[in-house]
Design an enzyme around this catalytic site. Structure first.
Site, PDB file in Angstrom:
ATOM      1  N   HIS A  84       6.106  33.328  84.013  1.00  0.00           N
ATOM      2  CA  HIS A  84       4.908  34.120  84.299  1.00  0.00           C
ATOM      3  C   HIS A  84       5.062  35.555  83.801  1.00  0.00           C
ATOM      4  O   HIS A  84       4.828  36.505  84.557  1.00  0.00           O
ATOM      5  CB  HIS A  84       4.673  34.199  85.819  1.00  0.00           C
ATOM      6  CG  HIS A  84       3.696  33.193  86.346  1.00  0.00           C
ATOM      7  ND1 HIS A  84       3.527  32.981  87.697  1.00  0.00           N
ATOM      8  CD2 HIS A  84       2.843  32.356  85.737  1.00  0.00           C
ATOM      9  CE1 HIS A  84       2.624  32.065  87.890  1.00  0.00           C
ATOM     10  NE2 HIS A  84       2.195  31.661  86.720  1.00  0.00           N
ATOM     11  N   HIS A 122      -5.773  22.363  85.818  1.00  0.00           N
ATOM     12  CA  HIS A 122      -5.544  23.817  85.794  1.00  0.00           C
ATOM     13  C   HIS A 122      -5.383  24.274  84.342  1.00  0.00           C
ATOM     14  O   HIS A 122      -4.748  23.599  83.538  1.00  0.00           O
ATOM     15  CB  HIS A 122      -4.270  24.085  86.605  1.00  0.00           C
ATOM     16  CG  HIS A 122      -3.858  25.502  86.727  1.00  0.00           C
ATOM     17  ND1 HIS A 122      -4.718  26.564  86.678  1.00  0.00           N
ATOM     18  CD2 HIS A 122      -2.619  26.056  86.933  1.00  0.00           C
ATOM     19  CE1 HIS A 122      -4.039  27.693  86.846  1.00  0.00           C
ATOM     20  NE2 HIS A 122      -2.760  27.421  86.989  1.00  0.00           N
ATOM     21  N   TYR A 153       8.541  29.864  95.787  1.00  0.00           N
ATOM     22  CA  TYR A 153       7.304  29.602  95.039  1.00  0.00           C
ATOM     23  C   TYR A 153       6.092  30.078  95.836  1.00  0.00           C
ATOM     24  O   TYR A 153       5.206  30.752  95.325  1.00  0.00           O
ATOM     25  CB  TYR A 153       7.252  28.094  94.792  1.00  0.00           C
ATOM     26  CG  TYR A 153       6.183  27.570  93.885  1.00  0.00           C
ATOM     27  CD1 TYR A 153       6.459  27.302  92.549  1.00  0.00           C
ATOM     28  CD2 TYR A 153       4.919  27.272  94.361  1.00  0.00           C
ATOM     29  CE1 TYR A 153       5.487  26.765  91.721  1.00  0.00           C
ATOM     30  CE2 TYR A 153       3.948  26.740  93.546  1.00  0.00           C
ATOM     31  CZ  TYR A 153       4.240  26.489  92.220  1.00  0.00           C
ATOM     32  OH  TYR A 153       3.281  25.959  91.400  1.00  0.00           O
ATOM     33  N   HIS A 203       4.973  21.041  89.329  1.00  0.00           N
ATOM     34  CA  HIS A 203       6.305  21.626  89.143  1.00  0.00           C
ATOM     35  C   HIS A 203       7.249  21.027  90.180  1.00  0.00           C
ATOM     36  O   HIS A 203       6.895  20.897  91.361  1.00  0.00           O
ATOM     37  CB  HIS A 203       6.303  23.137  89.363  1.00  0.00           C
ATOM     38  CG  HIS A 203       5.495  23.913  88.377  1.00  0.00           C
ATOM     39  ND1 HIS A 203       5.855  24.031  87.057  1.00  0.00           N
ATOM     40  CD2 HIS A 203       4.351  24.632  88.525  1.00  0.00           C
ATOM     41  CE1 HIS A 203       4.966  24.793  86.433  1.00  0.00           C
ATOM     42  NE2 HIS A 203       4.040  25.157  87.296  1.00  0.00           N
ATOM     43  N   ASP A 222       1.273  26.548  81.138  1.00  0.00           N
ATOM     44  CA  ASP A 222       2.405  25.660  81.450  1.00  0.00           C
ATOM     45  C   ASP A 222       1.925  24.230  81.700  1.00  0.00           C
ATOM     46  O   ASP A 222       2.714  23.292  81.679  1.00  0.00           O
ATOM     47  CB  ASP A 222       3.243  26.196  82.623  1.00  0.00           C
ATOM     48  CG  ASP A 222       2.422  26.597  83.831  1.00  0.00           C
ATOM     49  OD1 ASP A 222       1.249  26.959  83.677  1.00  0.00           O
ATOM     50  OD2 ASP A 222       2.972  26.552  84.950  1.00  0.00           O
ATOM     51  N   GLU A 271      -3.824  27.031  83.177  1.00  0.00           N
ATOM     52  CA  GLU A 271      -2.657  27.848  82.789  1.00  0.00           C
ATOM     53  C   GLU A 271      -1.779  27.082  81.799  1.00  0.00           C
ATOM     54  O   GLU A 271      -1.612  25.865  81.875  1.00  0.00           O
ATOM     55  CB  GLU A 271      -1.858  28.270  84.036  1.00  0.00           C
ATOM     56  CG  GLU A 271      -1.049  29.519  83.768  1.00  0.00           C
ATOM     57  CD  GLU A 271      -0.542  30.217  85.037  1.00  0.00           C
ATOM     58  OE1 GLU A 271      -0.740  29.700  86.159  1.00  0.00           O
ATOM     59  OE2 GLU A 271       0.079  31.288  84.883  1.00  0.00           O
ATOM     60  N   ASP A 273      -0.418  23.035  90.862  1.00  0.00           N
ATOM     61  CA  ASP A 273       0.592  24.017  91.284  1.00  0.00           C
ATOM     62  C   ASP A 273       0.927  23.947  92.774  1.00  0.00           C
ATOM     63  O   ASP A 273       2.057  24.274  93.170  1.00  0.00           O
ATOM     64  CB  ASP A 273       0.102  25.431  90.958  1.00  0.00           C
ATOM     65  CG  ASP A 273       0.349  25.807  89.505  1.00  0.00           C
ATOM     66  OD1 ASP A 273       1.374  25.403  88.949  1.00  0.00           O
ATOM     67  OD2 ASP A 273      -0.489  26.532  88.929  1.00  0.00           O
ATOM     68  N   HIS A 321      -4.140  28.206  92.374  1.00  0.00           N
ATOM     69  CA  HIS A 321      -4.123  29.637  92.524  1.00  0.00           C
ATOM     70  C   HIS A 321      -4.958  30.373  91.465  1.00  0.00           C
ATOM     71  O   HIS A 321      -4.931  31.618  91.426  1.00  0.00           O
ATOM     72  CB  HIS A 321      -2.671  30.139  92.494  1.00  0.00           C
ATOM     73  CG  HIS A 321      -2.015  29.998  91.128  1.00  0.00           C
ATOM     74  ND1 HIS A 321      -1.394  31.061  90.509  1.00  0.00           N
ATOM     75  CD2 HIS A 321      -1.927  28.987  90.258  1.00  0.00           C
ATOM     76  CE1 HIS A 321      -0.903  30.686  89.339  1.00  0.00           C
ATOM     77  NE2 HIS A 321      -1.215  29.439  89.161  1.00  0.00           N
TER      78      HIS A 321
HETATM   79 FE1  FEO Z   1      -0.631  28.164  87.492  1.00  0.00          FE
HETATM   80 FE2  FEO Z   1       2.054  26.195  86.931  1.00  0.00          FE
HETATM   81  O1  FEO Z   1       0.606  27.245  86.465  1.00  0.00           O
END
Ligand code: FEO
Length: 394
Positions: free
Chosen positions: A24, A80, A193, A226, A84, A82, A165, A146
């Site tokens: 991040h 999501h 986390y 994750h 990743d 993002e 996430d 998030h």
């Molecule tokens: Fe909000 Fe694992 O990305």
């Protein structure tokens, strides 16, 4: 690592990133690495739930290819935006250009603004579902858990929740399930986390958990994007989230300081003695030597924070200043704090620390203490009493 069948016809096809140590944009240190979990569902129709970070695109495609030709994917569910989780999408979509992408309206906008591709996109809302054959996917919007685009996907036939996430951990392991790993390590990473990513979103998280509970959907597995998959005890992580989101704390103090020539450190160490004498759990953190991500994890369950700095240029020292700026973004609720520090002539650090404490929404429990140069015997006794008195206020 090969694909793993986590449920009948549902495969983990993600990647383990053993070497990433900073995530991040360096806001999160990942000492134990991470994983990017992607799930392939093979039914009459074939769906892929999320992808992986782009450097792992080939790994994802190889895993998919060992089960089905990627060309046969009918749906890509983007929980999501993002990178990743979406980074492999451009390459993957070239292999299955007719696949329809499912996600929220914000996801559609976000994917476009990241990749400028015109994929066939189906916007979904909470309660919408997609029949794959024997299995169904039901969608649940989860805005700001998030990101605004975030969404959970649920498969009722398998009682499987894929919340992206949420409930994740940055934890690279050769194992894939909660019952196969060290429980202390697992919960340590889950807390880290939550504290560093989700803490400021706690009220939304509580509401979302309540919404899921009220839906009365059976969940016997939570497969986040994750870390490990919760199959033995999904309630363990849900209960932990409820506790963290309610800002439940222990009688514990985190003493955080930054020192120039050791005087503020001496004060901090004496305060630790006072706190210990009160029978209260304490952690001492030299901000200059510490990993910010780990410090936030310690703060997640602590009721009290003592924050100190030497004065330099009428202000606190820079590592602590940066840390308090980060803490301000996390807005911890129901915490108390006090400030301390040593100065040479004019002072200034302590007043500015107090301002930062208030700005972060933390209650100032007692007046600060500060001493000139090296604290003498009487002043050291005052530091001891300061720690003890603060403990009594927890
Ligand atoms: Fe909000 Fe694992 O990305």
């Amino acid at each position: 690592m090969k694909p793993i069948e986590i449920k009948n016809g549902i495969y983990w096809v993600g990647a383990v990133d053993w070497s990433v140590k900073s995530f991040h944009g360096h806001t999160y240190t990942t000492q134990r690495g991470t994983t990017y979990n992607s799930y392939l569902i093979v039914d009459e129709k074939i769906a892929l739930i999320d992808t992986v970070y782009s450097p792992f695109t080939e790994e994802l495609i190889e895993k998919i290819r060992s089960i089905v030709p990627p060309e046969k994917i009918d749906y890509v569910i983007a929980n999501h935006v993002e990178r990743d989780h979406s980074g492999a999408m451009p390459a993957l979509m070239k292999l299955c250009p007719k696949a329809k992408v499912y996600g929220t309206a914000k996801c559609k906008e976000g994917l476009y603004r990241n990749y400028y591709e015109n994929w066939d996109f189906q916007i979904v809302k909470t309660g919408d579902s997609l029949k794959l054959g024997k299995k169904t996917l039901t969608f649940l919007e989860a805005p700001m858990i998030h990101w605004p685009d975030s969404m959970f996907t649920y498969c009722p036939e398998e009682k499987l929740l894929m919340p992206n996430d949420a409930f994740g951990q940055h934890y690279a392991t050769s194992e894939r399930y909660d019952d196969e790993v060290d429980q202390a390590e697992l919960m340590d990473e889950a807390a880290k986390y939550y504290g560093n990513i989700l803490w400021p979103l706690s009220s939304l998280i509580l509401r979302k958990i309540e919404e899921v509970v009220n839906m009365k959907i059976p969940i016997d597995m939570i497969a986040p994007s994750h870390g490990i998959i919760w199959r033995k005890d999904p309630a363990k992580i849900i209960n932990a989230y409820v506790s963290w989101a309610k800002n439940e704390t222990k009688k514990k103090v985190v003493v955080i300081y930054e020192t120039m020539w050791g005087s503020t450190e001496k004060m901090a160490r004496k305060m630790v003695e006072g706190i210990t004498s009160a029978g209260v759990d304490v952690k001492l953190v030299d901000m200059n030597q510490s990993d910010r991500t780990e410090v936030i994890k310690e703060m997640l369950t602590a009721k009290g924070y003592l924050i100190g700095s030497s004065t330099h240029d009428n202000d606190m020292l820079p590592s602590l200043a940066g840390f308090l700026e980060f803490l301000n973004g996390l807005k911890p609720k129901s915490r108390i704090a006090a400030a301390f520090g040593s100065y040479g002539w004019a002072g200034g650090a302590v007043a500015n620390i107090e301002e930062m404490i208030k700005k972060a929404g933390i209650a100032l429990a007692m007046p600060s203490i500060s001493f000139k140069y090296l604290p003498d015997g009487d002043e050291m006794k005052k530091c001891y009493e300061f720690g003890k008195e603060f403990s009594a206020k927890l």
